[in-house]
Scaffold this motif. Structure first.
Motif, PDB file in Angstrom:
ATOM      1  N   VAL A   1       3.650  10.865  10.886  1.00 41.21           N
ATOM      2  CA  VAL A   1       2.769  12.108  10.522  1.00 41.21           C
ATOM      3  C   VAL A   1       3.268  13.234  10.052  1.00 41.21           C
ATOM      4  O   VAL A   1       4.363  13.474  10.406  1.00 41.21           O
ATOM      5  N   ASP A   2       2.594  13.868   9.104  1.00 42.03           N
ATOM      6  CA  ASP A   2       3.132  15.237   8.443  1.00 42.03           C
ATOM      7  C   ASP A   2       4.113  14.955   7.584  1.00 42.03           C
ATOM      8  O   ASP A   2       4.802  15.953   6.766  1.00 42.03           O
ATOM      9  N   SER A   3       4.681  13.878   7.053  1.00 36.47           N
ATOM     10  CA  SER A   3       5.467  13.716   6.175  1.00 36.47           C
ATOM     11  C   SER A   3       4.857  13.935   4.875  1.00 36.47           C
ATOM     12  O   SER A   3       3.664  14.057   4.477  1.00 36.47           O
ATOM     13  N   GLU A   4       5.626  14.686   3.662  1.00 35.70           N
ATOM     14  CA  GLU A   4       5.027  14.957   2.600  1.00 35.70           C
ATOM     15  C   GLU A   4       6.029  14.319   1.549  1.00 35.70           C
ATOM     16  O   GLU A   4       7.105  14.492   1.686  1.00 35.70           O
ATOM     17  N   VAL A   5       5.189  14.127   0.685  1.00 34.15           N
ATOM     18  CA  VAL A   5       6.090  13.370  -0.843  1.00 34.15           C
ATOM     19  C   VAL A   5       5.293  14.113  -2.041  1.00 34.15           C
ATOM     20  O   VAL A   5       4.268  14.537  -2.053  1.00 34.15           O
ATOM     21  N   MET A   6       6.141  13.943  -3.195  1.00 32.74           N
ATOM     22  CA  MET A   6       5.932  14.864  -4.326  1.00 32.74           C
ATOM     23  C   MET A   6       5.510  13.779  -5.271  1.00 32.74           C
ATOM     24  O   MET A   6       6.713  13.034  -5.667  1.00 32.74           O
ATOM     25  N   TYR A   7       4.716  13.750  -6.122  1.00 28.79           N
ATOM     26  CA  TYR A   7       4.352  13.167  -7.171  1.00 28.79           C
ATOM     27  C   TYR A   7       4.495  13.917  -8.487  1.00 28.79           C
ATOM     28  O   TYR A   7       4.407  15.236  -8.363  1.00 28.79           O
ATOM     29  N   GLN A   8       5.194  13.589  -9.320  1.00 32.10           N
ATOM     30  CA  GLN A   8       5.514  14.130 -10.996  1.00 32.10           C
ATOM     31  C   GLN A   8       4.698  13.112 -11.798  1.00 32.10           C
ATOM     32  O   GLN A   8       5.034  12.184 -11.947  1.00 32.10           O
ATOM     33  N   CYS A   9       3.911  14.037 -12.744  1.00 37.02           N
ATOM     34  CA  CYS A   9       3.539  13.294 -13.873  1.00 37.02           C
ATOM     35  C   CYS A   9       4.394  12.990 -14.930  1.00 37.02           C
ATOM     36  O   CYS A   9       5.230  13.668 -14.983  1.00 37.02           O
ATOM     37  N   GLU A  10       4.301  11.471 -15.700  1.00 40.27           N
ATOM     38  CA  GLU A  10       5.187  11.410 -16.638  1.00 40.27           C
ATOM     39  C   GLU A  10       5.359  12.417 -17.761  1.00 40.27           C
ATOM     40  O   GLU A  10       3.956  13.275 -17.832  1.00 40.27           O
TER      41      GLU A  10
END
Length: 350
Positions: free
Chosen positions: A172-181
């Motif tokens: 819980v509270d983990s954060e991940v980052m998406y990046q667009c191509e």
């Protein structure tokens, strides 16, 4: 003059040192109390193997009643040793569970070990210790996904997660980052957006849209040799079992089942095709929780697998061993009746 002498010393010392490092050491015959081994020799070369077993009242400090040991550069691996039958060997490896192994390779009767879970997991019923009792592990904790943890973040079109290795469960509270191509942005015109695990669910991820009207979908992009996509994609709890010029084939580890495509290909835009996932596919049978079964601790059974477990002596007139069939179906245990070997096709079971 001094420099020449130093050069001579270095030439003399370095070859001898390198030669010593490349040599392997032999092993002396092990001293095995309460047991026997074969073949018997005074000296065993590096890589030689021997097999040992133990006398009545004792057992090897490893799984099974006989064990093969290998001479590895002067040391036996695993070390041949016989322990009391009431002692325990190292517990079986359990997914997402961590414990400190014994330096001797075994545990005396009555020893307790403390178990920790990987991040995002917790023990069932808050059990934290397992106990060695009469040669078997009792009440070993099992680490399960926490209720407020999240599964892997969803795969989104034209986006990839950065700065984070793949894992199946996030605390819980983990954060991940998406990046667009390249050539795509979020609805807000940004190239990146983070998501957070809250109460077992991820917050909404980005919608990556083409910054021009000429973008083509992945399905129309031709495939190319996999060397064009760089490092092979990592699939948690899986391994690449086949690799050729144009594709990779994945297989899940034992106790996991594959979902999605087993073949992964490389597109000409440098992106990989959809990856498979490996989901948990086993049941945990706690014999202590079944009064009809002989208590042998916890047993891990693959999904769809049927095993036989020994029953308690439920009737005074039972003179032979009775066993029950136990089946794992989609994570649920199904326990059959206790039967003896003389029961014809299990028709006279109690």
């Amino acid at each position: 003059m001094c420099i020449r002498h130093l050069g001579f010393v270095l030439l003399f010392w370095f070859p001898a040192e390198l030669h010593g490092q490349s040599e392997t050491r032999s092993c002396a015959a092990p001293v095995l109390v309460h047991g026997l081994f074969t073949p018997k020799q005074d000296i065993y070369p590096h890589g030689a193997k021997l097999t040992y077993t133990c006398n009545n009242g004792h057992k090897p400090a490893d799984q099974g009643w006989w064990v093969m040991s290998t001479c590895n550069n002067g040391l036996w691996s695993p070390p041949p040793q016989c322990i009391d039958e009431s002692s325990c060997v190292q517990p079986d490896d359990v997914p997402n569970t961590i414990y400190s192994p014994s330096p001797t390779g075994w545990y005396e009767n009555g020893t307790k070990i403390r178990v920790k879970c990987n991040k995002g997991y917790e023990t069932k019923n808050n059990l934290l210790t397992g106990t060695c009792k009469d040669g078997a592990w009792r009440s070993m904790p099992v680490c399960e996904k926490s209720a407020d943890s999240c599964s892997e973040p969803p795969q989104l079109p034209h986006a990839v997660i950065i700065n984070q290795t793949h894992q199946e469960v996030f605390a819980v509270d983990s954060e991940v980052m998406y990046q667009c191509e390249d050539g795509y942005t979020t609805e807000q015109g940004e190239s990146m957006k983070s998501v957070t695990c809250i109460s077992g669910n991820w917050t909404e991820g980005p919608t990556c849209r083409s910054s021009s009207s000429s973008g083509s979908s992945v399905s129309t992009v031709p495939t190319v040799p996999i060397s064009n996509c760089g490092r092979h994609p990592i699939v948690q709890n899986a391994v690449v079992v086949q690799s050729d010029l144009m594709s990779l084939k994945y297989r899940c580890y034992t106790f996991y089942s594959l979902e999605g495509p087993e073949i992964v290909k490389c597109y000409s835009n440098g992106m990989w095709s959809d990856k498979p996932t490996c989901k948990v596919a086993y049941c945990v049978l706690n014999t202590k929780g079944h009064d009809v079964l002989k208590d042998v601790g916890r047993k891990y059974i693959k999904n769809g697998e049927t095993v036989e477990m020994e029953c308690q002596k439920l009737k005074f007139y039972w003179v032979t061993t009775h066993k029950a069939e136990v089946q794992c179906n989609d994570g649920e245990i199904q326990l059959g009746s206790c039967c003896s070997s003389t029961d014809a096709v299990f028709t006279n079971c109690e």
